[in-house]
Design an enzyme around this catalytic site. Structure first.
Site, PDB file in Angstrom:
ATOM      1  N   HIS A 234      -2.727 -21.026  -9.913  1.00 37.67           N
ATOM      2  CA  HIS A 234      -2.635 -22.484  -9.868  1.00 37.67           C
ATOM      3  C   HIS A 234      -2.452 -22.967  -8.425  1.00 37.67           C
ATOM      4  O   HIS A 234      -1.822 -23.998  -8.189  1.00 37.67           O
ATOM      5  CB  HIS A 234      -1.492 -22.988 -10.751  1.00 37.67           C
ATOM      6  CG  HIS A 234      -1.686 -22.692 -12.202  1.00 37.67           C
ATOM      7  ND1 HIS A 234      -0.698 -22.897 -13.153  1.00 37.67           N
ATOM      8  CD2 HIS A 234      -2.754 -22.221 -12.890  1.00 37.67           C
ATOM      9  CE1 HIS A 234      -1.161 -22.544 -14.352  1.00 37.67           C
ATOM     10  NE2 HIS A 234      -2.399 -22.129 -14.209  1.00 37.67           N
ATOM     11  N   TYR A 235      -2.970 -22.224  -7.477  1.00 41.10           N
ATOM     12  CA  TYR A 235      -2.819 -22.622  -6.075  1.00 41.10           C
ATOM     13  C   TYR A 235      -3.626 -23.888  -5.788  1.00 41.10           C
ATOM     14  O   TYR A 235      -4.647 -24.162  -6.404  1.00 41.10           O
ATOM     15  CB  TYR A 235      -3.216 -21.478  -5.140  1.00 41.10           C
ATOM     16  CG  TYR A 235      -4.573 -20.856  -5.367  1.00 41.10           C
ATOM     17  CD1 TYR A 235      -5.708 -21.362  -4.754  1.00 41.10           C
ATOM     18  CD2 TYR A 235      -4.722 -19.733  -6.188  1.00 41.10           C
ATOM     19  CE1 TYR A 235      -6.951 -20.794  -4.954  1.00 41.10           C
ATOM     20  CE2 TYR A 235      -5.957 -19.155  -6.400  1.00 41.10           C
ATOM     21  CZ  TYR A 235      -7.067 -19.692  -5.772  1.00 41.10           C
ATOM     22  OH  TYR A 235      -8.311 -19.114  -5.977  1.00 41.10           O
TER      23      TYR A 235
END
Length: 587
Positions: free
Chosen positions: A520-521
């Protein structure tokens, strides 16, 4: 019950089970039929020069819905550096999950990278982007997220529903997931919100992009809404730079891109002249978007000059604000059979930690000759018994052969994980080379800010309460204490960070030592810093960035629903701009 040998093996091989953190599995081996996309071509067929109203760089989770929407009233070129997801069962078939991630060939839809923090990660290289590789969990952002972003609430909801027509489904909930749900409620993560796509404090069942037959539905499926006469999709098209006009201009003006096909041939695509609403739009993701801006001369001037890149605009905030939500997990072996389940239940706590879970024995249906073990795989597995620096071909082969002999009971059980809100900790991205196909250098600074660490510890305490709950008692061995479970999980080389002996007595140390990514960067082209509220790059004209690189923090428990929504949302907004200028009529 003789489990001593199995548990010893489990302690050795538990690391391979991380795939269950992200995905479930299905017995179905059907693949989604290839859509008849007449507008999809290999870039080798592209003309040397072409002209469009919009040029979108990146056919990912945001780029596909954006292209489909804009094509309703304008000509659109969508450039994707990877190939098609269709006809590839490693992408479309849930039961084959992990094979794409363990494929490290140049043609793989997944490109591995390791952050400077020492955490193993991956980025997508395929039409549909991360929705072709991710956990499949579908959940909307919290309502205040949209308000903080300045989005129109009505259009946001309409855009979510547009996406959900194609990609969102309600998962079946069986006994293990039910036990996790009830355990969360016992732990005080209340109320019980049932099944919903909405982000609501308490415990809920979320959506999935896998249908009832185990087939993945990706952002690429949203291209079915496109006008085929106005959309052109080029695959294996690697964009090397954005072209700018500066002569006689107060501000640099983006007017085209240079891209190369798989044979290395150069092509140029330009914006049609005379359209003040025509734009180049970068939708290449949290790594690719800031990387492309820098390669095109928009970024920190000193860094660009160090790479012999001509500076178009000194923008020191490009590549800043990089964040990755740290994820930590505990594996719980089960004395009873458990269903195969993907992430279905989520506990949304009041202190900023999200609790999710997955279970099953995903590989027993495969013949030994065909087992690749997905993210259990020693090839790239985040939780692998072969440390990353020791993954020689010989070592990998030996590890895989050892895994073939394991009793399926070794994999029986599930993971309960926590991911923190935000995060607050941020890092930065910089270029390594001038090749857009190379990974940039990225640092996320996991747990740099104390509040992130506090949220991780709080989440782990909830997990411990779930494990010890009455509802979950049938799915854990009573003689396996929580310290034993922590040590079993921590014993795997989950990252390149140094290990410590006190993880079972210090949850803070457990968080630091076992940190992993949940993919989820985000950040690097943040709204209010690099782009404005209309996602226009500040300081230049006719250039936007529309994807997760613009996020300050990750939306909801899982971002893909919001990234797809954003593509649709901004496509509608941009067409409304054209309409207001008296062009092309209604959407």
């Amino acid at each position: 019950m003789k489990m001593d040998l199995g548990l010893r093996k489990l302690a050795l091989f538990v690391a391979f089970a991380s795939v269950l953190l992200f995905h479930g599995f299905s017995s179905s081996h059907q693949t989604a039929a290839t859509p008849e996309y007449s507008f999809m071509h290999d870039a080798t067929s592209a003309p040397p020069i072409s002209y469009y109203d919009y040029i979108i760089v990146g056919g990912g989770t945001a780029g596909c819905p954006l292209a489909a929407t804009l094509s309703q009233k304008a000509s659109v070129l969508l450039l994707e550096r990877g190939g098609s997801p269709y006809g590839n069962p490693n992408i479309t078939d849930l039961s084959a999950f992990g094979r794409a991630l363990s494929d490290v060939s140049p043609a793989s839809p997944s490109q591995r990278f390791v952050s400077e923090d020492g955490v193993i990660n991956a980025r997508a290289r395929v039409l549909g982007g991360g929705s072709c590789l991710n956990a499949g969990f579908y959940s909307r952002a919290e309502s205040h997220y949209a308000a903080a972003a300045g989005w129109d609430a009505r259009l946001v909801n309409e855009s979510y529903r547009w996406v959900e027509k194609v990609v969102a489904f309600e998962p079946p909930i069986k006994q293990w997931q039910t036990a996790v749900r009830d355990g969360l409620l016992e732990a005080g993560v209340e109320p019980d919100n049932g099944f919903t796509y909405d982000h609501l404090p308490g415990t809920k069942i979320g959506g999935t992009i896998f249908d009832g037959e185990g087939r993945r539905h990706t952002a690429a499926d949203l291209l079915r809404f496109a006008n085929p006469k106005r959309l052109t999709v080029m695959l294996h098209a690697s964009v090397h730079r954005i072209l700018f006009r500066t002569k006689g201009k107060k501000r640099p003006l983006a007017h085209g891109v240079v891209f190369r096909d798989a044979s290395g041939n150069k092509h140029k695509a330009y914006l049609n002249r005379g359209g003040r609403h025509n734009d180049v739009i970068v939708s290449s993701g949290a790594l690719g978007s800031p990387q492309l801006l820098m390669l095109s001369g928009v970024g920190p001037s000193d860094h660009l000059r160090a790479h012999n890149i001509s500076v178009v605009l000194d923008q020191p905030l490009v590549g800043q604000g990089m964040s990755d939500n740290p994820m930590n997990a505990i594996f719980v072996p089960s004395p009873a059979p458990v269903e195969v389940s993907l992430i279905q239940v989520v506990g949304i706590t009041k202190f900023g930690s999200y609790i999710e879970a997955a279970s099953g024995e995903p590989f027993t249906a495969m013949s030994p000759a065909n087992r690749d073990f997905g993210m259990f795989s020693p090839k790239i597995g985040q939780l692998s018994t072969v440390p990353p620096k020791q993954r020689t071909p010989e070592a990998l082969s030996q590890a895989i052969n050892s895994m073939q002999t394991l009793d399926p009971a070794v994999f029986r059980g599930g993971f309960i994980l926590e991911k923190i809100l935000g995060p607050i900790s941020t890092g930065h991205l910089s270029l390594k080379t001038k090749n857009p196909n190379d990974n940039p250098s990225v640092t996320f600074n996991y747990f740099k800010e104390p509040q992130d660490l506090e949220r991780c510890v709080g989440g782990l305490k909830v997990i411990e309460t779930v494990i010890e709950s009455r509802a979950f008692s049938s799915f854990r061995y009573s003689y396996l204490s929580l310290p034993m479970l922590l040590n079993m999980t921590a014993s795997a080389p989950v990252n390149l960070l140094p290990k410590h002996a006190n993880v079972s007595t210090s949850l803070e140390q457990f968080c630091k030592d076992t940190v992993m990514t949940i993919w989820h960067y985000h950040g690097g082209c943040q709204i209010g810093k690099v782009v404005d509220s209309d996602y226009r790059v500040s300081g230049v004209d006719s250039l936007r960035v529309i994807d997760g690189s613009t996020f300050i923090y990750s939306p909801g428990t899982n971002p893909q629903a919001t990234v797809m929504m954003l593509g649709r949302y901004m496509g509608v907004k941009m067409l409304q701009e054209r309409m207001r200028s008296g062009k092309n009529g209604m959407i």
